[in-house]
Design an enzyme around this catalytic site. Structure first.
Site, mmCIF file in Angstrom:
data_model
loop_
_atom_site.group_PDB
_atom_site.id
_atom_site.type_symbol
_atom_site.label_atom_id
_atom_site.label_comp_id
_atom_site.label_asym_id
_atom_site.label_seq_id
_atom_site.Cartn_x
_atom_site.Cartn_y
_atom_site.Cartn_z
ATOM 1 N N ASP A 100 -3.693 2.335 -5.235
ATOM 2 C CA ASP A 100 -2.429 2.334 -4.493
ATOM 3 C C ASP A 100 -2.229 1.092 -3.660
ATOM 4 O OD1 ASP A 100 -3.900 2.742 -2.093
ATOM 5 O OD2 ASP A 100 -2.252 3.946 -1.302
ATOM 6 N N GLU A 101 -2.982 0.047 -3.944
ATOM 7 C CA GLU A 101 -2.978 -1.102 -3.046
ATOM 8 C C GLU A 101 -3.138 -2.399 -3.826
ATOM 9 O OE1 GLU A 101 -6.384 -0.832 -0.535
ATOM 10 O OE2 GLU A 101 -5.835 -2.607 0.599
ATOM 11 N N ASP A 151 0.857 -1.196 0.000
ATOM 12 C CA ASP A 151 0.000 0.000 0.000
ATOM 13 C C ASP A 151 0.888 1.239 0.000
ATOM 14 O OD1 ASP A 151 -3.147 0.694 1.280
ATOM 15 O OD2 ASP A 151 -1.597 2.243 1.209
ATOM 16 N N MET A 152 0.677 2.110 -0.974
ATOM 17 C CA MET A 152 1.501 3.323 -1.087
ATOM 18 C C MET A 152 1.192 4.256 0.091
ATOM 19 S SD MET A 152 3.140 2.575 -3.814
ATOM 20 C CE MET A 152 3.999 4.101 -4.180
HETATM 21 P P1 TTP Z 1 -5.228 4.964 1.222
HETATM 22 O O1 TTP Z 1 -4.187 3.932 0.949
HETATM 23 O O2 TTP Z 1 -6.367 4.606 2.098
HETATM 24 O O3 TTP Z 1 -4.542 6.260 1.859
HETATM 25 P P2 TTP Z 1 -3.165 6.926 1.563
HETATM 26 O O4 TTP Z 1 -2.348 6.137 0.590
HETATM 27 O O5 TTP Z 1 -3.396 8.356 1.161
HETATM 28 O O6 TTP Z 1 -2.469 6.967 2.972
HETATM 29 P P3 TTP Z 1 -1.855 5.734 3.795
HETATM 30 O O7 TTP Z 1 -0.385 6.073 3.939
HETATM 31 O O8 TTP Z 1 -2.574 5.731 5.095
HETATM 32 O O9 TTP Z 1 -2.070 4.508 2.972
HETATM 33 O O10 TTP Z 1 -5.828 5.491 -0.141
HETATM 34 C C1 TTP Z 1 -5.032 5.676 -1.316
HETATM 35 C C2 TTP Z 1 -5.439 6.887 -2.118
HETATM 36 O O11 TTP Z 1 -6.815 6.811 -2.453
HETATM 37 C C3 TTP Z 1 -5.317 8.179 -1.337
HETATM 38 O O12 TTP Z 1 -4.053 8.792 -1.510
HETATM 39 C C4 TTP Z 1 -6.425 9.038 -1.868
HETATM 40 C C5 TTP Z 1 -7.445 8.063 -2.373
HETATM 41 N N1 TTP Z 1 -8.613 8.010 -1.466
HETATM 42 C C6 TTP Z 1 -9.773 8.691 -1.825
HETATM 43 O O13 TTP Z 1 -9.835 9.312 -2.882
HETATM 44 N N2 TTP Z 1 -10.847 8.657 -0.957
HETATM 45 C C7 TTP Z 1 -10.818 7.987 0.215
HETATM 46 O O14 TTP Z 1 -11.815 7.975 0.969
HETATM 47 C C8 TTP Z 1 -9.611 7.270 0.584
HETATM 48 C C9 TTP Z 1 -9.520 6.520 1.876
HETATM 49 C C10 TTP Z 1 -8.553 7.322 -0.298
HETATM 50 MG MG MG Z 2 -2.106 4.089 0.819
#
Ligand code: TTP
Ligand code: MG
Length: 382
Positions: free
Chosen positions: A107-108, A13-14
């Site tokens: 991102d996952e 996960d990014m």
């Molecule tokens: P996530 O992996 O949930 O969050 P993140 O990568 O920003 O932070 P973390 O380090 O905690 O993993 O989500 C990935 C991307 O998806 C995030 O950068 C933005 C987008 N996103 C949305 O557009 N809406 C949302 O509700 C969430 C949770 C994420």
């Molecule tokens: Mg992420």
């Protein structure tokens, strides 16, 4: 290693994905609180850099609240084409290590590393390094005998983390965690579990299974298994939960049907273009409608063979709006179009027959959608 340890799953996960891409491309943003989301009066935060999180800014809060908490923050609307480009690059890197890859969102991803045997953790560690070298971004990686534990591994080690969880460590790691940290436990389930006095993962593990089943049905059984660190779900290389979507919360509710339909068509075309860009086909098209009173519905339809046809995706989205959605004079607050059941583009010749591929339609669900559903939003909403 136990017998079930034969299976090794990686989860990557990014970190702060959208915000990290912005900081990568604009050095002046590095080390600063960067917030990506809807910038309009009803906008919602999609994500925030870790610098911004220190101010209590995180995804799903209204942008207005974020501005109040972090007045010096850098607020950006987001560049989705760029996020897709980086996402495709990451997917290529992962694909080199294992073709059994399930992309959950931009991102996952999960990947089955079992073929690497005892080398699985080492392979995952080098993947993490390769992602960093080749994209300039950090990620967090979990490695474990199953999906749930792999996901917990990346989650618990964030940001820039790496954690291997084997079955012997499960209790020690999971037991003390609040149940909200458990994958799949949303706000509603969390509240209900708390209502039963189950506050930590250990409480769910030790709870009588019949109580959980009485309260939550088959989900109760699943919760109990997860709390024990058990998860048999395979990595299939394709998942209904992979989705791409665009949604917009409008500054002013849309009232006129023509306008609503025009927006659904526009969003459908954007999603179809992104799907092509990512070299993916979808099997399910859905629309999401949020009424002014915040009641939210989704309607979806499945095609029998994957498609990336703009025309077909648009037609299906409009069909769902015209035939399966109730609209009245109050109009709508939010519209979204999404695709799921994604798989890589193969058997391209089939797209000739796109128009003949509409399969049976599934039942719409009356469930508010959260989290990954709002991936790739123009103005994210919770
Ligand atoms: P996530 O992996 O949930 O969050 P993140 O990568 O920003 O932070 P973390 O380090 O905690 O993993 O989500 C990935 C991307 O998806 C995030 O950068 C933005 C987008 N996103 C949305 O557009 N809406 C949302 O509700 C969430 C949770 C994420
Ligand atoms: Mg992420």
């Amino acid at each position: 290693m136990e017998a079930s340890g034969e299976r090794w799953i990686g989860h990557l996960d990014m970190d702060a994905f959208f915000a990290a891409v912005e900081q990568l491309d604009e050095p002046a943003y590095r080390g600063k609180p960067v917030i990506v989301g809807g910038l309009g009066p009803r906008g919602v935060v999609a994500t925030a850099s870790y610098e911004a999180r220190r101010y209590g800014v995180h995804s799903a809060i209204p942008t207005a609240v974020a501005r109040a908490r972090c007045p010096d923050g850098i607020f950006l609307a987001g560049r989705f084409e760029r996020y897709h480009e980086v996402s495709a690059r990451v997917r290529e890197i992962l694909f080199r290590a294992s073709p059994v890859l399930e992309t959950m969102s931009l991102d996952e991803a999960f990947l089955d590393l079992s073929a690497h045997g005892h080398e699985a953790a080492a392979v995952a560690a080098s993947l993490k390094r390769e992602v960093q070298t080749e994209t300039g971004l950090t990620c967090s990686v979990g490695v474990a005998p199953n999906r749930f534990l792999a996901k917990m591994g990346s989650e618990l080690s964030k940001p820039d983390g790496f954690l291997v969880i084997d079955l012997e460590q499960v209790r020690e790691l999971l037991d003390p965690l609040p149940i909200g940290k458990m994958w799949g436990v949303g706000e509603v389930t969390e509240r209900r579990l708390r209502g039963l006095g189950l506050l930590r993962i250990a409480d769910v593990r030790l709870a009588p299974v019949d109580l959980l089943v009485r309260e939550f049905g088959s989900t109760g059984l699943r919760l109990h298994e997860l709390a024990c660190g058990v998860d048999e779900t395979p990595i299939t290389g394709e998942s209904e939960s992979i989705s791409m979507s665009r949604e917009v919360t409008y500054g002013v509710d849309l009232i006129h049907f023509e306008e609503i339909e025009g927006e659904v068509r526009r969003l459908a075309r954007i999603v179809a273009a992104e799907l092509r860009e990512a070299s993916m086909l979808c099997r399910t098209v859905r629309i999401k409608v949020r009424y002014p009173d915040f009641r939210t519905i989704t309607r979806q339809i499945r095609v029998t063979v994957g498609t990336d046809s703009e025309g077909l995706i648009e037609v299906l989205a409009v069909h769902l709006l015209r035939e399966r959605t109730v609209l009245d004079e109050r109009g709508v607050r939010l519209l979204g179009v999404g695709v799921s059941g994604l798989g890589p583009t193969t058997a391209r010749q089939l797209s000739l027959f796109d128009s003949a591929l509409v399969g049976s339609s599934s039942q719409g669900q009356e469930a508010p959608q959260r989290g990954k559903e709002s991936m790739g939003v123009e103005s994210a909403s919770s």
